[in-house]
Design a protein around this motif. Structure first.
Motif, PDB file in Angstrom:
ATOM      1  N   ILE A 384       0.914  -1.176  -0.264  1.00  0.00           N
ATOM      2  CA  ILE A 384       0.448   0.124   0.267  1.00  0.00           C
ATOM      3  C   ILE A 384       0.722   1.200  -0.509  1.00  0.00           C
ATOM      4  CG2 ILE A 384      -1.419   0.904   0.969  1.00  0.00           C
ATOM      5  CD1 ILE A 384      -2.988  -1.572   0.138  1.00  0.00           C
ATOM      6  N   HIS A 385       0.381   1.949  -1.303  1.00  0.00           N
ATOM      7  CA  HIS A 385       1.729   3.189  -1.416  1.00  0.00           C
ATOM      8  C   HIS A 385       0.544   4.107  -0.230  1.00  0.00           C
ATOM      9  CE1 HIS A 385       4.597   6.213  -2.179  1.00  0.00           C
ATOM     10  NE2 HIS A 385       3.180   6.882  -3.617  1.00  0.00           N
ATOM     11  N   GLY A 386       1.945   5.124   0.716  1.00  0.00           N
ATOM     12  CA  GLY A 386       1.498   6.219   1.334  1.00  0.00           C
ATOM     13  C   GLY A 386       2.758   6.370   1.762  1.00  0.00           C
ATOM     14  N   VAL A 387       2.899   7.517   3.113  1.00  0.00           N
ATOM     15  CA  VAL A 387       4.045   8.340   3.469  1.00  0.00           C
ATOM     16  C   VAL A 387       4.355   7.710   5.045  1.00  0.00           C
ATOM     17  CG1 VAL A 387       3.593  10.000   1.927  1.00  0.00           C
ATOM     18  CG2 VAL A 387       2.083   9.870   4.317  1.00  0.00           C
ATOM     19  N   HIS A 388       5.368   7.579   5.505  1.00  0.00           N
ATOM     20  CA  HIS A 388       5.888   7.445   6.585  1.00  0.00           C
ATOM     21  C   HIS A 388       5.121   7.948   7.956  1.00  0.00           C
ATOM     22  CE1 HIS A 388       7.788   3.523   5.365  1.00  0.00           C
ATOM     23  NE2 HIS A 388       8.271   4.312   4.970  1.00  0.00           N
ATOM     24  N   SER A 389       5.759   9.266   6.962  1.00  0.00           N
ATOM     25  CA  SER A 389       5.282  10.555   8.313  1.00  0.00           C
ATOM     26  C   SER A 389       4.413  11.793   7.456  1.00  0.00           C
ATOM     27  CB  SER A 389       6.413  10.705   9.657  1.00  0.00           C
ATOM     28  OG  SER A 389       7.470  11.279   8.915  1.00  0.00           O
TER      29      SER A 389
END
Length: 397
Positions: A384-389
């Motif tokens: 799942i693509h996204g951002v860590h922070s």
């Protein structure tokens, strides 16, 4: 005749543009040969029309034990084991149909829309916490993860004190760099907790989805699997869509005013964000018989990877597809899949995204990144693509 050597699935996203699909993926034909993690040679679909066709065609199977992994996971490359009882995403009809019919009525548009008020209350609580903290914080844990975690925990009847634990386990399960043992341990821990919760709901039902399911004809093992699947899916996907969606909007500030133009504008905007970001990259199907597709014959037993992130950027379907345009009509995108396995919780996700994003930009009109965009840590190797922070700030009151 020139022989084309099958290539692996491109996964490296272009540097400096975290929202675009891997550049090598966009260079591939709409249907091409592809080599899988274990050396199996199958197919890759990048065209929108072909992707919809494969996803809807019952001659292509979703059974786990037939599939090959499109990319290697640490310590694991071979065929998947058969789906456990209740793991309906890894089954075909009629087994899949049984679960689908049981659950579909609990995730209807009407029922999910009735949750909008409660989602609004949860969103307001998270925004209040942000305001109390003051400018300068990581938006992921206090908003992007918190809103869907609180919603899905309430929907299923899970104590909210456990939401951080579930978020950690869901992330571990979707981390492609995690070893097989680590992934299995995360799933077993999550399943063990749900098992205890199912026993509790069966003995003392409460007003929630999991209690409702215990009154049906599902076995204990099926209930645990279904509960684990719904909880994991409801946490990680929407959380990453919120985080990455805010990131995309903050790097396209000219688009943000659309989020304040009312429900119809926000509804269209969310569909465009879903298309543009496509956080669930791929799906796999396996031919049950020889199937002719786009002039090629897909042989029985060959795997077909559907690259939704490429299909959603197909210029034959969406004009100027690499531009984020919140006013565009993005109907027909494949971010929730298509066909019999289309995402069961898509209406819940839509409600959460509409309410949470509109609430965020209404409450904090000066919201902006607190670091340069290229310093935002992106999840580059996960299912799942996204951002860590997502460090953000705003003008204090």
């Amino acid at each position: 005749m020139t022989t084309v050597t099958p290539e692996p699935l491109p996964t490296e996203r272009p540097r400096g543009c975290p929202f675009d699909p891997p550049s090598g993926l966009r260079d591939r034909p709409r249907l091409s040969r592809m080599v899988y993690a274990d050396g199996h040679v199958g197919w890759l679909v990048t065209g929108h029309a072909l992707a919809r066709s494969v996803a809807a065609d019952r001659r292509f199977s979703s059974r786990h034990e037939l599939m090959r992994l499109p990319v290697a996971r640490a310590g694991f490359t071979g065929p998947l084991p058969p789906a456990t009882p209740g793991m309906f995403i890894g089954l075909d009809a009629p087994e899949h149909t049984r679960y689908r019919r049981l659950l579909a009525g609990k995730f209807t548009v009407r029922r999910m829309n009735t949750l909008a008020e409660r989602v609004g209350e949860i969103t307001a609580e998270c925004l209040d916490a942000m305001a109390a903290h003051g400018p300068g914080l990581d938006l992921v844990p206090v908003f992007a993860q918190a809103v869907p975690a609180l919603v899905i925990c309430e929907l299923l009847g899970v104590p909210t004190d456990d939401r951080e634990r579930f978020q950690r386990l869901a992330e571990a399960a979707n981390d492609l760099d995690a070893g097989l043992e680590e992934t299995q341990a995360a799933m077993e821990e999550l399943g063990g907790y749900i098992a205890g919760l199912v026993r509790e709901k069966a003995e003392t039902p409460t007003d929630d989805l999991l209690s409702d399911l215990t009154t049906g004809d599902l076995s204990f093992e099926e209930l645990v699997t279904v509960g684990t699947l719904l909880l994991g899916a409801g946490l990680d996907t929407t959380a990453n869509m919120l985080g990455l969606g805010v990131f995309a909007l903050l790097t396209h500030p000219d688009q943000i005013p659309v989020m304040r133009e009312g429900p119809e504008a926000v509804e269209k905007a969310v569909e465009e964000l879903l298309r543009y970001l496509t956080i669930a990259h791929t799906g796999v199907r396996v031919a049950l018989e020889d199937v002719e597709l786009a002039g090629q014959v897909i042989r029985a037993g060959e795997s077909v990877t559907i690259a939704a992130q490429a299909a959603n950027r197909d210029p034959e379907k969406f004009a100027d597809p690499d531009t984020l345009d919140l006013r565009r009509d993005s109907a027909g995108h494949l971010s929730f899949g298509h066909g019999p396995h289309q995402c069961l919780g898509q209406q819940l996700a839509r409600v959460e995204l509409r309410v949470a994003l509109a609430g965020l930009f209404a409450r904090f009109p000066t919201l902006r990144l607190a670091v340069p965009a290229d310093e935002v840590p992106v999840r580059r190797h996960a299912d799942i693509h996204g951002v860590h922070s997502l460090p953000v700030t705003w003008d204090g009151e």
